[in-house]
Design an enzyme around this catalytic site. Structure first.
Site, PDB file in Angstrom:
ATOM      1  N   GLU A   1      -9.837   2.398  -5.118  1.00  0.00           N
ATOM      2  CA  GLU A   1      -9.537   3.789  -4.782  1.00  0.00           C
ATOM      3  C   GLU A   1      -8.463   4.387  -5.691  1.00  0.00           C
ATOM      4  OE1 GLU A   1     -10.765   3.798  -0.067  1.00  0.00           O
ATOM      5  OE2 GLU A   1      -8.674   3.385  -0.580  1.00  0.00           O
TER       6      GLU A   1
ATOM      7  N   ASP B   1       0.855  -1.186   0.000  1.00  0.00           N
ATOM      8  CA  ASP B   1       0.000   0.000   0.000  1.00  0.00           C
ATOM      9  C   ASP B   1       0.890   1.234   0.000  1.00  0.00           C
ATOM     10  OD1 ASP B   1      -2.363   1.774   0.493  1.00  0.00           O
ATOM     11  OD2 ASP B   1      -3.310  -0.149   0.914  1.00  0.00           O
TER      12      ASP B   1
ATOM     13  N   HIS C   1      -2.780   3.316  -4.818  1.00  0.00           N
ATOM     14  CA  HIS C   1      -2.100   3.014  -3.546  1.00  0.00           C
ATOM     15  C   HIS C   1      -0.621   2.710  -3.793  1.00  0.00           C
ATOM     16  CE1 HIS C   1      -5.610   2.955  -0.871  1.00  0.00           C
ATOM     17  NE2 HIS C   1      -6.278   2.424  -1.889  1.00  0.00           N
TER      18      HIS C   1
END
Length: 555
Positions: free
Chosen positions: A314, A172, A244
């Site tokens: 995301e 991440d 990410h």
């Protein structure tokens, strides 16, 4: 039996009991007998072999006898305890291992301690098999690194609850947690950050000033995978791309979407705070080649790996839209904009995995973006609406909704709780969850592989915090995914089961609330009740995904 957790399909009490002692013999096919032995380490059962007795009168009696029954499912078993001994039937190692775990629960609680212990087992006849094939726990080791010993301990706790998928979130913005011999800067640079944010949302940013990091060597990952396989747990590694990506780009900035077309952006660093980052990989062929090499290293360490999670969540696609080179590449592929390119990129990685015998798993944004490989597994974290649409479109689904399966949310709206992203997700909420809702069609429900709880670690800095959030809510999910639902006896069985967790040394959250040393206090670990409500988050996410799905290309 009233105190077994998860609840078996059927359990018929019989008269009498049998006493098992450390070192007792176990007889049967070596693979099945060894699986039972692994489930009962404190009994230290000794293989008895299958040879005839010295007098030629047949095979002598064993305390535990295991036999193979090919008619049973891969995780199913039969267990019968009589005054003469224990008999187990299973088709495969997983079924024999779960029979051993059930036998462990029938023994006194000392069977869950690290001492040689046996005891009286009540006579019973049990037939059992799981309702769902995917019974998982997600452990985020990217935001806060957990040393290998904590991962192995999570495997043990999962095995004790018949959970069988360990989803390791390895990558991440805040850290890359895998050794790479092909691209060593990934772990040399991407595995640590200089500091970590301590302030709450809406506050002036404050940081602890303490470096944080760590990574697993490829040998560590091989060990974790082998240890898990021995306990009927499959490791599902996750390399979250293309978003990410701060930690990746801190190590290899040439993969930055902003670096296309001759641009020279300010390089990213490993992120020291939470939230969605604009860092995103370029989708161009060099990135696919890079990730293919990394995936080959990962799969080489883990061995046969049926599932690999590639993220897809995301993603801020602004830099793809701003890049003339990336835009031209998408047009060359016949794609209508960054959204379709996002789906294409993930499908390309899924093709790479398929060539190596693994299925891709993605978060639900990847499904909303466009058509995926038909064998891709979708994890719909944004709720039952997008889950049902993915199932209706023909994709296998693993349920992962924020409510009630995000265990980084607190269990009560109380200032006594330690720091959490919000509240409240209770044991009862988890116990009431239906992975395959009754209103779904038979075909849609048939696409549900199961469910898993999520331990996102922004606010889980160590193993003690993980224990507190995972259990006993994890016990409730174990009941739901194995038994299909929690029945009215669950609360009483859980109360009894907590004594086993005590014996295992699990620092769970007591049903009455945190112990004094588990409270958030008044410092940086304090919780602010009412800040974020899980149910409200779910409602908003459902609205967002419904709007996004209305513009999604047809599959």
């Amino acid at each position: 039996m009233a105190d077994l957790l998860p609840r078996p399909v059927s359990a018929e009490p019989l008269p009498g009991s049998f006493t098992l002692s450390p070192g007792d013999p176990v007889r049967g096919p070596a693979d099945l007998a060894d699986a039972v032995r692994r489930a009962l380490p404190t009994l230290d059962l000794r293989p008895a072999g299958t040879e005839a007795g010295a007098e030629g009168h047949g095979v002598p009696e064993a305390a535990v006898t295991v036999e193979r029954d090919p008619a049973l499912g891969p995780e199913a078993y039969r267990l019968e305890v009589t005054e003469r001994g224990v008999r187990i039937a299973a088709a495969q190692e997983a079924g024999a291992f779960y029979a051993g775990q059930t036998l462990r629960q029938l023994l006194p609680d000392a069977a869950f301690r690290a001492v040689r212990a046996g005891g009286r087992v009540p006579a019973v006849r049990i037939e059992d098999a799981p309702r769902f094939s995917w019974r998982g726990a997600h452990l985020d080791v990217a935001r806060h690194f957990l040393p290998k010993r904590e991962v192995l301990r999570m495997v043990d706790l999962m095995a004790a609850h018949k959970l069988n998928r360990l989803h390791l979130h390895l990558v991440d913005d805040q850290g890359w947690r895998i050794e790479s011999r092909a691209y060593p800067r990934l772990h040399e640079v991407g595995s640590h950050r200089a500091r970590t944010v301590t302030s709450h949302y809406g506050e002036e940013p404050a940081f602890d000033g303490t470096p944080h990091g760590g990574c697993y060597t490829l040998d560590d990952l091989a060990e974790i995978a082998a240890y898990a396989r021995d306990r009927a747990v499959t490791v599902v590694p996750e390399i979250d791309v293309p978003g990410h990506a701060s930690a990746i780009l801190a190590a290899y900035p040439e993969l930055d979407a902003r670096a296309t077309g001759g641009r020279a952006p300010e390089p990213f660093t490993v992120l020291d705070r939470w939230g969605i980052s604009p860092a995103i990989l370029s989708p161009l062929p060099p990135t696919v080649d890079f990730l293919t090499t990394v995936l080959d290293e990962l799969l080489g360490a883990l061995g046969a790996t049926p599932y690999v999670h590639i993220g897809g969540d995301e993603c801020v696609l602004d830099e793809w839209a701003a890049s003339a080179e990336i835009t031209a590449y998408g047009e060359e592929l016949g794609l209508a904009g960054p959204g379709e390119l996002h789906a294409w990129f993930l499908r390309r990685l899924a093709d790479v995995l398929a060539e190596r015998g693994s299925r891709a798993v993605v978060w639900d944004e990847a499904f909303v973006s466009g058509a995926l490989r038909p064998d891709t597994v979708v994890m719909p974290w944004r709720g039952p609406g997008v889950a049902r649409r993915a199932a209706a479109a023909g994709y296998d689904v693993v349920q992962t909704p924020v409510f009630p399966l995000y265990f980084d949310y607190a269990e009560a709206a109380s200032a006594d709780e330690p720091l959490a992203i919000g509240e409240a997700i209770t044991v009862a909420d988890v116990a009431g969850f239906a992975p395959a809702p009754p209103e779904w069609s038979e075909e849609e429900a048939g696409r549900v592989l199961g469910a898993q709880f999520q331990l996102w670690s922004e606010r889980l800095p160590d193993g003690r915090a993980v224990d507190y959030r995972a259990w006993p809510r994890g016990c409730a999910l174990a009941e739901v995914v194995w038994s299909g639902s929690a029945d009215p006896s669950f609360a009483a069985r859980l109360e009894r089961h907590l004594r086993r967790l005590d014996a295992l040394g699990v620092e769970y959250r007591p049903p009455a609330g945190p112990r004094p040393w588990q409270r958030g206090g008044t410092g940086p670990r304090r919780h602010r009740p009412g800040a974020v409500r899980a149910g409200e988050v779910m409602r908003r996410l459902e609205e967002m995904t419904h709007a996004a799905d209305s513009t999604r290309p047809s599959t």
